[in-house]
Design an enzyme around this catalytic site. Structure first.
Site, short mmCIF file in Angstrom:
data_model
loop_
_atom_site.label_atom_id
_atom_site.label_comp_id
_atom_site.label_asym_id
_atom_site.label_seq_id
_atom_site.Cartn_x
_atom_site.Cartn_y
_atom_site.Cartn_z
CE LYS A 110 18.53 22.16 27.89
NZ LYS A 110 19.55 22.00 28.91
CE LYS A 189 12.25 18.29 29.88
NZ LYS A 189 13.43 18.18 30.71
CE LYS A 192 14.13 24.18 36.93
NZ LYS A 192 15.31 23.42 36.48
P1 ADP Z 1 14.28 21.73 33.39
O1 ADP Z 1 14.14 20.85 32.17
O2 ADP Z 1 12.99 22.23 33.85
O3 ADP Z 1 15.31 22.80 33.24
P2 ADP Z 1 16.27 20.37 34.87
O4 ADP Z 1 16.92 20.13 33.56
O5 ADP Z 1 16.94 21.25 35.85
O6 ADP Z 1 14.78 20.82 34.57
O7 ADP Z 1 16.00 18.97 35.53
C1 ADP Z 1 16.19 18.63 36.89
C2 ADP Z 1 15.78 17.19 37.09
O8 ADP Z 1 14.37 17.07 36.85
C3 ADP Z 1 16.44 16.22 36.12
O9 ADP Z 1 16.71 15.00 36.78
C4 ADP Z 1 15.41 16.01 35.05
O10 ADP Z 1 15.52 14.76 34.42
C5 ADP Z 1 14.13 16.09 35.87
N1 ADP Z 1 13.04 16.57 35.02
C6 ADP Z 1 12.91 17.80 34.47
N2 ADP Z 1 11.77 17.90 33.76
C7 ADP Z 1 11.16 16.69 33.86
C8 ADP Z 1 9.94 16.15 33.35
N3 ADP Z 1 9.13 16.89 32.62
N4 ADP Z 1 9.64 14.88 33.64
C9 ADP Z 1 10.47 14.12 34.42
N5 ADP Z 1 11.62 14.56 34.93
C10 ADP Z 1 11.98 15.83 34.66
#
Ligand code: ADP
Ligand code: TRP
Length: 325
Positions: A110, A189, A192
């Site tokens: 991050k 990956k 958001k």
């Molecule tokens: P972001 O990375 O978009 O902020 P979050 O951290 O809120 O998403 O993740 C919410 C859930 O979605 C978590 O369990 C995370 O592991 C899963 N997740 C987020 N992005 C991915 C991805 N690209 N592939 C698989 N799982 C994901």
């Protein structure tokens, strides 16, 4: 079995969230005791606009319900409606070595991407451990990127239990979905915070634009292509049946497939899967009171659980017991 997971309301939910986590959250509500929450404290590490934070928080609840979360089966709540989690986080921090947090990949990724390295971002895994341990979760269904955080949670639980010679904190296990790492339109990956998402509930024109812009290599149409290295195919695998996937893989190896063709099919599959849910989502979005009521009831149940655990923790560490306020 007790299942628990959280999603940050740091923006609209995307296909990575769905296939990496939410799909199995919905499946697991059958036959388990499921707790799902909207991690709005965590989202404050990236969202500093109050109006946006509360809007995204509400929208995540609407999305979950539209995607099939059944509030009579699973408990859905806002993280901040159970402020006790902050107290447990502090208690865990006092038995957690700084070195453990220094090793967090997610923190390093991050800050590399320009997110401000605040104390909150650094402390994030401690709060996440408190989220999990407060509810004595057996399994935590998440995507690959969160596994290290759950391993850190195991360490913190062990360290607490060892320090206070107790077994009040229960060791949780991560549970991975088939799609542990969904790529975004740039091949990284999908996240958001990385501006590379395809939303679950995009307006149709937007989704098409994004799907057509997925990054591919420049292999000419006629040439053979490696199906294992294509971002479009990685997404198509999540939405198409196994026969169709095998067929595309075959055609990739033979050559003669253009990426535009696969993208068009991916868009069709996306619409087939999510367009029917859009209407349900709109109905839920129009009924704010209904959704808020579900969150309030969820918080009441979650808070009761949290209090039971905290009582044992207070006793174990020598803090005075308090009545639930
Ligand atoms: P972001 O990375 O978009 O902020 P979050 O951290 O809120 O998403 O993740 C919410 C859930 O979605 C978590 O369990 C995370 O592991 C899963 N997740 C987020 N992005 C991915 C991805 N690209 N592939 C698989 N799982 C994901
Ligand atoms: N950190 C998780 C994510 O970004 C969200 C989260 C917060 C979470 N607390 C949790 C996930 C507890 C599972 C369990 O995806």
């Amino acid at each position: 079995m007790r299942i628990l997971s959280g999603v940050q309301p740091s923006g609209p939910l995307h296909l990575g969230n769905y296939f990496g986590a939410i799909q199995q959250h919905i499946e697991l509500q059958e036959g388990n005791e499921a707790f799902y929450f909207i991690a709005n404290y965590h989202a404050m590490t990236t969202v500093h606009d109050p109006e946006l934070l509360s809007r995204y928080t509400h929208e995540v609840a609407v999305d979950y319900l539209a995607l099939g979360l059944d509030p009579t089966r699973a408990v859905l709540f806002r993280q901040s409606d159970v402020p006790e989690v902050q107290e447990l986080a502090w208690i865990l921090a006092t038995v957690t070595g700084k070195g453990l947090l220094d090793r967090a990949h997610s923190y390093k990724d991050k800050i590399q991407r320009g997110i401000v390295p605040s104390m909150g971002l650094y402390y994030y895994p401690v709060l996440m451990a408190a989220d999990i341990l407060l509810y004595r979760a057996d399994q935590v269904p998440v995507g690959q990127d969160q596994v290290q955080h759950i391993e850190m949670t195991q360490d913190m639980a062990q360290s607490f239990n060892h320090t206070y010679r107790t077994d009040v904190l229960k060791r949780p296990e991560p549970r991975l979905n088939r799609a542990a790492r969904v790529p975004g339109i740039d091949g990284e990956k999908m996240s958001k915070s990385y501006h590379n998402t395809i939303g679950i509930f995009e307006p149709p024109g937007e989704a098409k634009k994004k799907i057509m812009s997925i990054k591919t290599d420049s292999t000419p149409v006629a040439d053979p292509k490696d199906p294992a290295r294509c971002n479009v195919l990685a997404l198509l695998r999540l939405l198409a049946g196994p026969e169709e996937v095998a067929d595309w893989e075959d055609r990739y190896r033979k050559g003669g497939v253009g990426y535009g063709q696969v993208k068009t099919r991916l868009y069709e599959l996306y619409e087939e899967r999510f367009a029917p849910l859009r209407e349900r989502r709109e109905r839920l979005a129009a009924d704010r009171d209904y959704v808020e009521d579900i969150l309030r009831q969820g918080a009441r149940r979650a808070r009761a659980e949290a209090h039971l655990l905290l009582e044992q923790v207070w006793m174990a560490v020598g803090l005075p017991r308090r009545r639930q306020g």
